[in-house]
Every structure is written in structure tokens, then in C-alpha cells.
Design an enzyme around this catalytic site. Structure first.
Site, PDB file in Angstrom:
ATOM      1  N   CYS A   1     -14.874   5.188   0.764  1.00 48.63           N
ATOM      2  CA  CYS A   1     -13.824   5.023  -0.253  1.00 48.63           C
ATOM      3  C   CYS A   1     -14.398   4.995  -1.660  1.00 48.63           C
ATOM      4  O   CYS A   1     -13.640   4.973  -2.635  1.00 48.63           O
ATOM      5  CB  CYS A   1     -13.074   3.698  -0.060  1.00 48.63           C
ATOM      6  SG  CYS A   1     -12.304   3.488   1.519  1.00 48.63           S
TER       7      CYS A   1
ATOM      8  N   HIS B   7      -7.942  -0.477   0.625  1.00 45.62           N
ATOM      9  CA  HIS B   7      -7.617   0.700   1.437  1.00 45.62           C
ATOM     10  C   HIS B   7      -7.096   0.200   2.777  1.00 45.62           C
ATOM     11  O   HIS B   7      -7.805  -0.498   3.497  1.00 45.62           O
ATOM     12  CB  HIS B   7      -8.851   1.574   1.627  1.00 45.62           C
ATOM     13  CG  HIS B   7      -8.599   2.763   2.502  1.00 45.62           C
ATOM     14  ND1 HIS B   7      -7.431   3.503   2.436  1.00 45.62           N
ATOM     15  CD2 HIS B   7      -9.341   3.346   3.483  1.00 45.62           C
ATOM     16  CE1 HIS B   7      -7.482   4.484   3.320  1.00 45.62           C
ATOM     17  NE2 HIS B   7      -8.623   4.404   3.970  1.00 45.62           N
TER      18      HIS B   7
ATOM     19  N   HIS C  44      -5.283   0.876   6.607  1.00 41.46           N
ATOM     20  CA  HIS C  44      -5.008   1.804   7.709  1.00 41.46           C
ATOM     21  C   HIS C  44      -3.789   1.316   8.498  1.00 41.46           C
ATOM     22  O   HIS C  44      -3.699   1.544   9.696  1.00 41.46           O
ATOM     23  CB  HIS C  44      -6.228   1.897   8.635  1.00 41.46           C
ATOM     24  CG  HIS C  44      -7.254   2.888   8.186  1.00 41.46           C
ATOM     25  ND1 HIS C  44      -8.215   3.403   9.022  1.00 41.46           N
ATOM     26  CD2 HIS C  44      -7.459   3.477   6.980  1.00 41.46           C
ATOM     27  CE1 HIS C  44      -8.980   4.257   8.353  1.00 41.46           C
ATOM     28  NE2 HIS C  44      -8.550   4.306   7.110  1.00 41.46           N
TER      29      HIS C  44
ATOM     30  N   GLU D 117      14.719  -6.478  -3.221  1.00 44.60           N
ATOM     31  CA  GLU D 117      14.258  -7.528  -4.135  1.00 44.60           C
ATOM     32  C   GLU D 117      12.734  -7.516  -4.273  1.00 44.60           C
ATOM     33  O   GLU D 117      12.191  -7.796  -5.347  1.00 44.60           O
ATOM     34  CB  GLU D 117      14.728  -8.891  -3.598  1.00 44.60           C
ATOM     35  CG  GLU D 117      14.277 -10.101  -4.388  1.00 44.60           C
ATOM     36  CD  GLU D 117      14.930 -10.186  -5.771  1.00 44.60           C
ATOM     37  OE1 GLU D 117      15.881  -9.431  -6.039  1.00 44.60           O
ATOM     38  OE2 GLU D 117      14.459 -11.012  -6.581  1.00 44.60           O
TER      39      GLU D 117
ATOM     40  N   HIS E 129      -2.732   8.605   7.691  1.00 48.50           N
ATOM     41  CA  HIS E 129      -3.995   7.896   7.464  1.00 48.50           C
ATOM     42  C   HIS E 129      -3.774   6.448   7.005  1.00 48.50           C
ATOM     43  O   HIS E 129      -4.176   5.513   7.701  1.00 48.50           O
ATOM     44  CB  HIS E 129      -4.784   8.714   6.428  1.00 48.50           C
ATOM     45  CG  HIS E 129      -6.136   8.182   6.083  1.00 48.50           C
ATOM     46  ND1 HIS E 129      -7.133   8.978   5.563  1.00 48.50           N
ATOM     47  CD2 HIS E 129      -6.654   6.930   6.139  1.00 48.50           C
ATOM     48  CE1 HIS E 129      -8.211   8.236   5.342  1.00 48.50           C
ATOM     49  NE2 HIS E 129      -7.939   6.994   5.682  1.00 48.50           N
TER      50      HIS E 129
HETATM   51 ZN    ZN Z   1      -9.367   5.448   5.588  1.00 48.05          ZN
END
Ligand code: ZN
Length: 215
Positions: free
Chosen positions: A82, A100, A102, A125, A177
Site C-alpha cells: 500500500c 486499507h 478488505h 444520518e 478488493h
Molecule cells: Zn488490498
């Protein structure tokens, strides 16, 4: 290392445990980053069980180019794939912490874009939990296509971060992903991560109910 960086590392470790329990970083997937000393970025290692990462196992990278400033003592650890994505969010959106995920809910929410490039979220809301967004706004969330390797997402991500339609978004869904979600510190990234996962679940559940209601 300053006391501030030490406590940030401990907080990131705590969040990874919490996110793992929620199914957002399971199967060694997902990741997290936060502010290091001297403007650097703390980066979790890749391919390891995220709920077991220790405070001393983070890399620090230069967000200008993703180059590694310091590495953990364990030579078997590698920096997260990442890295380039996190650094892009730092440069383009002044993010100081990026998550990140998943999560299945992020994948299913991305399916709602079909052949389009975004998901529209309204009438909730919880939208107020995103900085600058109100509960009467229609919030557009970009959806980009998945690639064989995480780093190859950079070009698509760069385009949507420049797109004025998505100026109020603090997240990008990657189809099939997961999602990248950020904030201007770790606490805002945590809040946005929780809020967006609620929104992912809500739009998917509402779509399912609409299908059932359609004769
Ligand atoms: Zn990933």
C-alpha cells in the site's frame, strides 16, 4: 523516537486488532499508516497477521516518494504494498493517516457502481460523521478497478483524487478488493473508517431490500 510517535504506533496496533475483529483486515489483508516523526509516515508490514503486529514492527517512509527511512529490526518484514497508495493520499489530500480495508461490505458496495465509476450515498444520518458532509447531501464515492498488484492502482487513484465530483470524499473503493479511507490524523481516519463501513453496509442492505420489494 518521540513520545508522540510511540503513542501513535501503539494506537495503530490497537486499531489493527479492532479492525481485525470486525473483519476489515482479516487473512493478513488490509493495512494502516499514521504520522511518524519529522513528517514521515508509519507503514505496517505486508503479509503478516495484522492483529499481531507490534509497535516496533512499523516502517517509516518518506511520503514524497515512498522511500524507506527506517525499517524494523526483523529482516523478514517487508513494507506494505500500500506504500505508494498511502503516500499518494498524503500528498494529494493532506491525509496523515490512511486505512486499507478488505471488508466484504466494501466489495459489495463497489458492486453497486456496476459499469460506472462511483456509488452515491444519501439519506443517512451517519453521513455527518464525514468531515464537511451533511445528512441531506448526496455523497459520491469513487470506485476504481482492481489490478494484479496493489501499487498499480496509483494511476486510477490519482485521477479520482483530482476529480472535482469526489472532492468531499475521504475514501476510494477498489472493486472486488476493498477500500482506502483516510483522515488528517489517526483519530479522524478511525472515525471515517467506521462511518464508511456503516455506509457500505447500509447501501448494500437497502439495495437488497429494494430487490425484495420489486414484484
Ligand atoms: Zn488490498
Amino acid at each position: 523516537m518521540s513520545d508522540a510517535e510511540r503513542s501513535t504506533r501503539e494506537l495503530l496496533v490497537e486499531l489493527l486488532k479492532d479492525f481485525y475483529r470486525r473483519g476489515w483486515v482479516s487473512g493478513t489483508g488490509g493495512g494502516i499508516s499514521g504520522p511518524a516523526d519529522d513528517g514521515g509516515l508509519l507503514l505496517a508490514p505486508t503479509g503478516v497477521h495484522k492483529e499481531r503486529i507490534q509497535p516496533e514492527e512499523f516502517f517509516t517512509v518518506d511520503p514524497a516518494d515512498g522511500s524507506i527511512r527506517t525499517a524494523p529490526a526483523d529482516p523478514s518484514l517487508r513494507p506494505s504494498d500500500c506504500n505508494a497508495i498511502f503516500c499518494l493520499a498524503v500528498r494529494e489530500r493532506a491525509a496523515r493517516s490512511v486505512v486499507h480495508s478488505h471488508a466484504l461490505s466494501a466489495v459489495l458496495a463497489g458492486d453497486l457502481a456496476r459499469d460506472g465509476d462511483h456509488v452515491a450515498i444519501r439519506d443517512l444520518e451517519m453521513l455527518k460523521g464525514i468531515r464537511g458532509v451533511g445528512n441531506r447531501d448526496t455523497h459520491l464515492l469513487p470506485v476504481i478497478r482492481n489490478t494484479p498488484r496493489e501499487g498499480q492502482l496509483v494511476d486510477q487513484l490519482s485521477r479520482v483524487l483530482d476529480d472535482p465530483r469526489f472532492a468531499s470524499s475521504f475514501a476510494v473503493i477498489v472493486a472486488d478488493h476493498g477500500a482506502y479511507i483516510w483522515g488528517d490524523d489517526v483519530w479522524e481516519a478511525k472515525r471515517h473508517t467506521e462511518v464508511y463501513h456503516f455506509l457500505f453496509e447500509a447501501v448494500v442492505a437497502r439495495r437488497d431490500r429494494q430487490k425484495e420489494d420489486t414484484p
